[in-house]
Design a protein around this motif. Structure first.
Motif, PDB file in Angstrom:
ATOM      1  N   ASN A 170       0.841  -1.188   0.000  1.00  0.00           N
ATOM      2  CA  ASN A 170       0.000   0.000   0.000  1.00  0.00           C
ATOM      3  C   ASN A 170       0.881   1.246   0.000  1.00  0.00           C
ATOM      4  O   ASN A 170       2.071   1.187   0.287  1.00  0.00           O
ATOM      5  N   LYS A 171       0.274   2.389  -0.294  1.00  0.00           N
ATOM      6  CA  LYS A 171       1.059   3.586  -0.571  1.00  0.00           C
ATOM      7  C   LYS A 171       1.922   4.034   0.613  1.00  0.00           C
ATOM      8  O   LYS A 171       3.068   4.445   0.441  1.00  0.00           O
ATOM      9  N   SER A 172       1.357   3.940   1.820  1.00  0.00           N
ATOM     10  CA  SER A 172       2.097   4.415   2.985  1.00  0.00           C
ATOM     11  C   SER A 172       3.360   3.602   3.239  1.00  0.00           C
ATOM     12  O   SER A 172       4.377   4.123   3.668  1.00  0.00           O
ATOM     13  N   SER A 173       3.259   2.305   2.973  1.00  0.00           N
ATOM     14  CA  SER A 173       4.449   1.492   3.228  1.00  0.00           C
ATOM     15  C   SER A 173       5.384   1.457   2.027  1.00  0.00           C
ATOM     16  O   SER A 173       6.528   1.049   2.145  1.00  0.00           O
ATOM     17  N   ASP A 174       4.901   1.898   0.867  1.00  0.00           N
ATOM     18  CA  ASP A 174       5.737   1.939  -0.331  1.00  0.00           C
ATOM     19  C   ASP A 174       6.999   2.755  -0.101  1.00  0.00           C
ATOM     20  O   ASP A 174       8.093   2.330  -0.429  1.00  0.00           O
ATOM     21  N   PHE A 175       6.777   3.936   0.461  1.00  0.00           N
ATOM     22  CA  PHE A 175       7.861   4.876   0.679  1.00  0.00           C
ATOM     23  C   PHE A 175       8.955   4.253   1.551  1.00  0.00           C
ATOM     24  O   PHE A 175      10.146   4.286   1.216  1.00  0.00           O
ATOM     25  N   THR A 176       8.529   3.678   2.661  1.00  0.00           N
ATOM     26  CA  THR A 176       9.471   3.041   3.584  1.00  0.00           C
ATOM     27  C   THR A 176      10.215   1.907   2.884  1.00  0.00           C
ATOM     28  O   THR A 176      11.422   1.745   3.047  1.00  0.00           O
ATOM     29  N   ARG A 177       9.466   1.148   2.108  1.00  0.00           N
ATOM     30  CA  ARG A 177      10.070  -0.005   1.443  1.00  0.00           C
ATOM     31  C   ARG A 177      11.074   0.434   0.371  1.00  0.00           C
ATOM     32  O   ARG A 177      12.140  -0.177   0.232  1.00  0.00           O
ATOM     33  N   ILE A 178      10.735   1.487  -0.343  1.00  0.00           N
ATOM     34  CA  ILE A 178      11.658   1.955  -1.395  1.00  0.00           C
ATOM     35  C   ILE A 178      12.970   2.432  -0.764  1.00  0.00           C
ATOM     36  O   ILE A 178      14.055   2.104  -1.238  1.00  0.00           O
ATOM     37  N   ILE A 179      12.838   3.172   0.343  1.00  0.00           N
ATOM     38  CA  ILE A 179      14.060   3.634   1.031  1.00  0.00           C
ATOM     39  C   ILE A 179      14.901   2.438   1.464  1.00  0.00           C
ATOM     40  O   ILE A 179      16.105   2.369   1.203  1.00  0.00           O
ATOM     41  N   SER A 180      14.241   1.505   2.119  1.00  0.00           N
ATOM     42  CA  SER A 180      15.002   0.367   2.647  1.00  0.00           C
ATOM     43  C   SER A 180      15.574  -0.483   1.519  1.00  0.00           C
ATOM     44  O   SER A 180      16.664  -1.043   1.653  1.00  0.00           O
ATOM     45  N   ASP A 181      14.861  -0.554   0.406  1.00  0.00           N
ATOM     46  CA  ASP A 181      15.394  -1.297  -0.738  1.00  0.00           C
ATOM     47  C   ASP A 181      16.666  -0.645  -1.274  1.00  0.00           C
ATOM     48  O   ASP A 181      17.628  -1.330  -1.622  1.00  0.00           O
ATOM     49  N   CYS A 182      16.640   0.669  -1.338  1.00  0.00           N
ATOM     50  CA  CYS A 182      17.843   1.384  -1.810  1.00  0.00           C
ATOM     51  C   CYS A 182      19.019   1.144  -0.865  1.00  0.00           C
ATOM     52  O   CYS A 182      20.159   0.938  -1.307  1.00  0.00           O
ATOM     53  N   LYS A 231      27.264  -7.123  20.423  1.00  0.00           N
ATOM     54  CA  LYS A 231      27.797  -8.365  20.984  1.00  0.00           C
ATOM     55  C   LYS A 231      26.683  -9.296  21.452  1.00  0.00           C
ATOM     56  O   LYS A 231      25.768  -8.874  22.161  1.00  0.00           O
ATOM     57  N   GLY A 232      26.803 -10.530  21.039  1.00  0.00           N
ATOM     58  CA  GLY A 232      25.905 -11.549  21.546  1.00  0.00           C
ATOM     59  C   GLY A 232      24.527 -11.573  20.923  1.00  0.00           C
ATOM     60  O   GLY A 232      23.713 -12.429  21.258  1.00  0.00           O
ATOM     61  N   LEU A 233      24.259 -10.652  20.049  1.00  0.00           N
ATOM     62  CA  LEU A 233      22.934 -10.623  19.440  1.00  0.00           C
ATOM     63  C   LEU A 233      22.816 -11.695  18.355  1.00  0.00           C
ATOM     64  O   LEU A 233      23.739 -11.899  17.579  1.00  0.00           O
ATOM     65  N   LYS A 234      21.666 -12.360  18.333  1.00  0.00           N
ATOM     66  CA  LYS A 234      21.436 -13.361  17.288  1.00  0.00           C
ATOM     67  C   LYS A 234      20.562 -12.803  16.177  1.00  0.00           C
ATOM     68  O   LYS A 234      20.666 -13.189  15.035  1.00  0.00           O
ATOM     69  N   TYR A 235      19.677 -11.953  16.569  1.00  0.00           N
ATOM     70  CA  TYR A 235      18.736 -11.415  15.579  1.00  0.00           C
ATOM     71  C   TYR A 235      18.839  -9.898  15.511  1.00  0.00           C
ATOM     72  O   TYR A 235      19.031  -9.244  16.531  1.00  0.00           O
ATOM     73  N   PHE A 236      18.677  -9.426  14.326  1.00  0.00           N
ATOM     74  CA  PHE A 236      18.801  -7.983  14.096  1.00  0.00           C
ATOM     75  C   PHE A 236      17.610  -7.469  13.295  1.00  0.00           C
ATOM     76  O   PHE A 236      16.936  -8.237  12.601  1.00  0.00           O
ATOM     77  N   HIS A 237      17.409  -6.167  13.372  1.00  0.00           N
ATOM     78  CA  HIS A 237      16.423  -5.550  12.496  1.00  0.00           C
ATOM     79  C   HIS A 237      16.958  -5.558  11.063  1.00  0.00           C
ATOM     80  O   HIS A 237      18.173  -5.556  10.840  1.00  0.00           O
ATOM     81  N   THR A 238      16.040  -5.520  10.126  1.00  0.00           N
ATOM     82  CA  THR A 238      16.419  -5.330   8.724  1.00  0.00           C
ATOM     83  C   THR A 238      16.379  -3.827   8.446  1.00  0.00           C
ATOM     84  O   THR A 238      15.821  -3.060   9.242  1.00  0.00           O
ATOM     85  N   PRO A 239      16.918  -3.400   7.310  1.00  0.00           N
ATOM     86  CA  PRO A 239      16.775  -1.973   6.954  1.00  0.00           C
ATOM     87  C   PRO A 239      15.301  -1.560   6.917  1.00  0.00           C
ATOM     88  O   PRO A 239      14.963  -0.447   7.335  1.00  0.00           O
ATOM     89  N   LEU A 240      14.436  -2.444   6.441  1.00  0.00           N
ATOM     90  CA  LEU A 240      13.001  -2.115   6.407  1.00  0.00           C
ATOM     91  C   LEU A 240      12.467  -1.929   7.829  1.00  0.00           C
ATOM     92  O   LEU A 240      11.738  -0.971   8.112  1.00  0.00           O
ATOM     93  N   GLY A 241      12.850  -2.832   8.713  1.00  0.00           N
ATOM     94  CA  GLY A 241      12.408  -2.717  10.111  1.00  0.00           C
ATOM     95  C   GLY A 241      12.905  -1.421  10.740  1.00  0.00           C
ATOM     96  O   GLY A 241      12.189  -0.770  11.509  1.00  0.00           O
ATOM     97  N   MET A 242      14.131  -1.051  10.380  1.00  0.00           N
ATOM     98  CA  MET A 242      14.687   0.199  10.910  1.00  0.00           C
ATOM     99  C   MET A 242      13.854   1.398  10.452  1.00  0.00           C
ATOM    100  O   MET A 242      13.472   2.248  11.264  1.00  0.00           O
ATOM    101  N   MET A 243      13.557   1.431   9.163  1.00  0.00           N
ATOM    102  CA  MET A 243      12.803   2.582   8.644  1.00  0.00           C
ATOM    103  C   MET A 243      11.388   2.599   9.219  1.00  0.00           C
ATOM    104  O   MET A 243      10.849   3.673   9.539  1.00  0.00           O
ATOM    105  N   GLN A 244      10.793   1.430   9.364  1.00  0.00           N
ATOM    106  CA  GLN A 244       9.440   1.377   9.938  1.00  0.00           C
ATOM    107  C   GLN A 244       9.447   1.879  11.382  1.00  0.00           C
ATOM    108  O   GLN A 244       8.551   2.619  11.800  1.00  0.00           O
TER     109      GLN A 244
END
Lengths: 225, 275
Positions: free
Chosen positions: B52-64, B244-257
């Motif tokens: 949807n349009k609102s998440s498009d913007f976030t996704r395009i940024i994170s894709d770049c 240190k010690g982290l197993k899971y991380f945010h993705t760029p998309l998660g960061m932008m969201q």
């Protein structure tokens, strides 16, 4: 109060890199301030690099350029700080007002709001700088006559009221750019001479005058710039 | 802490006090979609399902950003068979920036989310290599900013420092160094962001970390100043500790969201895997 002559001599530049020209008599710290998009960066680029681009790129925080000028056989290094005009950067930009010897306070002759903000910028100078800082008011973009909303007389009158010198300028057409800087340097030199006249201790190299090892000792005492 | 980043129990204990000064982590579960999916090449990063349009913007940024990360990673892992040549840290940073900028222009992103590369003097004064900004319309004034400082593997940085020591330094660079002599680059960037407020994030971008030299990680926060009172200095070790010690991380998309959904004045700290 710290003396004006000392301000010029105490600029603390160290390091002897091969690329740096450490050979100068005075160094003046200048700031360009004013609302966002009035043309501060373009003005500096025109003066320092003789270049102009119409693309607007908002300055992030603060930046500076260095230019050397000559006056009465004295080499004067200008450290010219380009400040971001947006409110969000105010904390960081005002931190650089300290120690500035001159300001170019800029507005855009096609933007009434930027002219209306001049008084506030003047207050910022008084708040964060020192009494002897010299100020030139510059109404930029004077090449855009058809879009003018601030008259020359309004600009001149405001400058008089605030006790500033005044120029209308155009970074695009290279109008009064060099003259603005030259006038500011003249004003600073005049002020330095006044200070030196009232305190001869400065001219004889008082112990509090901190010349760094990188800046050569002044060739002649006093300010003849 | 509201953070839901998974961690081993022993490591969590070890790091809990270190991280305790952070007021709040992201309320969201880290988005792990891109980490668990196998990599299918650079172009795969840009092929995304309609949103949807609102998440498009976030996704395009994170894709770049992901695209630039993947491209940079290709050079990060490069090994000269003869062991004589390797790209410099500066080259890696430039590859990232050039790839990101090209992508963002192609995606018509720059009017709403711009990227300003710092001048050499600004890099010293502000500690940032570049600044991303979400722009307000129609003024184009920044609404949210992310100041980015790239950290390279120590051996790469040391090699660059040795090379730099042999080169002449320009006068303006010397002046910038003098202006900034009381703080290290990490502190300068944190100071810069703090001076703006909670809508300015510091992102320390690691092109390889000690235990994983072939991936790109980041520590993003608008609350690093909280560390200032607790620790003598903000330095590399302090920032590395976040990872240190982290197993899971945010993705760029998660960061932008997370950035887009955060409330004003709220503290936010995230650890991200970019490649």
């Amino acid at each position: 109060m710290e003396l004006y002559g000392k301000m010029a001599a105490t600029q603390d530049v160290k390091g002897k890199g091969e690329g740096g020209d450490q050979n100068f008599d005075y160094m003046f710290k200048l700031l360009i301030i004013g609302n966002s998009s009035v043309g501060k960066t373009s003005f500096l680029f025109r003066y320092a690099d003789d270049a102009f681009t119409s693309a607007f790129v908002s300055t992030v925080g603060i930046d500076f350029k260095v230019k050397t000028v000559y006056k009465n056989d004295k080499r004067i290094k200008l450290q010219i700080w380009d400040t971001a005009g947006q409110e969000r950067y105010r904390t960081i930009t005002t931190a650089y007002y300290r120690g500035a010897m001159g300001f170019i306070l800029m507005y855009d002759i096609t933007n009434e709001e930027s002219f209306g903000a001049v008084q506030d910028w003047s207050t910022q100078i008084k708040t964060y700088s020192w009494d002897n800082a010299q100020v030139v008011l510059a109404g930029n973009k004077c090449d855009m006559e058809e879009e003018r909303v601030v008259s020359v007389d309004s600009g001149r009158l405001l400058a008089e009221q605030l006790g500033f010198e005044f120029f209308e300028t155009s970074a695009k057409d290279n109008i009064n750019v060099k003259q603005t800087f030259e006038r500011l340097v003249d004003l600073i030199c005049d002020k330095m001479s006044e200070s030196l006249d009232t305190d001869p201790a400065v001219t004889t190299g008082a112990p509090t005058t901190k010349l760094t090892d990188s800046a050569p000792p002044l060739q002649q005492p006093g300010c003849n710039c | 802490m509201g953070q839901k980043i998974s961690n081993t129990s022993s490591k969590r204990t070890q790091n809990s006090s270190f991280l305790s000064f952070l007021k709040r982590f992201s309320p969201q579960k880290p988005s792990l979609d891109k980490i668990v999916l196998p990599r299918k090449g650079v172009l795969a990063k840009l092929i995304t399902p309609p949103a949807n349009k609102s998440s498009d913007f976030t996704r395009i940024i994170s894709d770049c950003i992901s695209f630039a990360s993947t491209r940079t990673q290709e050079y990060l892992v490069f090994k000269d068979p003869e062991g004589k040549f390797q790209p410099s840290p500066q080259t890696l940073t430039q590859v990232f920036l050039m790839t990101y900028m090209t992508q963002s222009v192609n995606q018509d992103l720059t009017e709403a989310f711009n990227c300003t590369a710092m001048t050499p003097e600004q890099r010293i004064l502000l500690g940032a290599d570049w600044v991303w900004a979400i722009l307000e319309k129609p003024t184009k004034n920044p609404k949210i900013q992310i100041a980015v400082q790239v950290l390279h593997l120590p051996d790469r940085e040391e090699a660059e420092e040795r090379a730099a020591a042999r080169k002449p330094v320009s006068e303006s660079i010397q002046m910038a160094q003098m202006e900034s002599r009381n703080q290290n680059a990490y502190e300068r960037m944190v100071d810069f962001c703090t001076s703006i407020g909670k809508d300015c994030y510091a992102l320390f971008l690691f092109f390889g970390k000690r235990d994983d030299k072939e991936n790109i990680y980041g520590v993003l926060s608008n609350n690093f100043e909280a560390a200032v009172g607790k620790y003598d200095r903000i330095d590399r070790a302090l920032i590395e500790n976040f990872l240190k010690g982290l197993k899971y991380f945010h993705t760029p998309l998660g960061m932008m969201q997370a950035i887009f959904t955060k409330k004003t004045d709220e503290a936010l700290t995230l650890m991200i895997k970019f490649s």
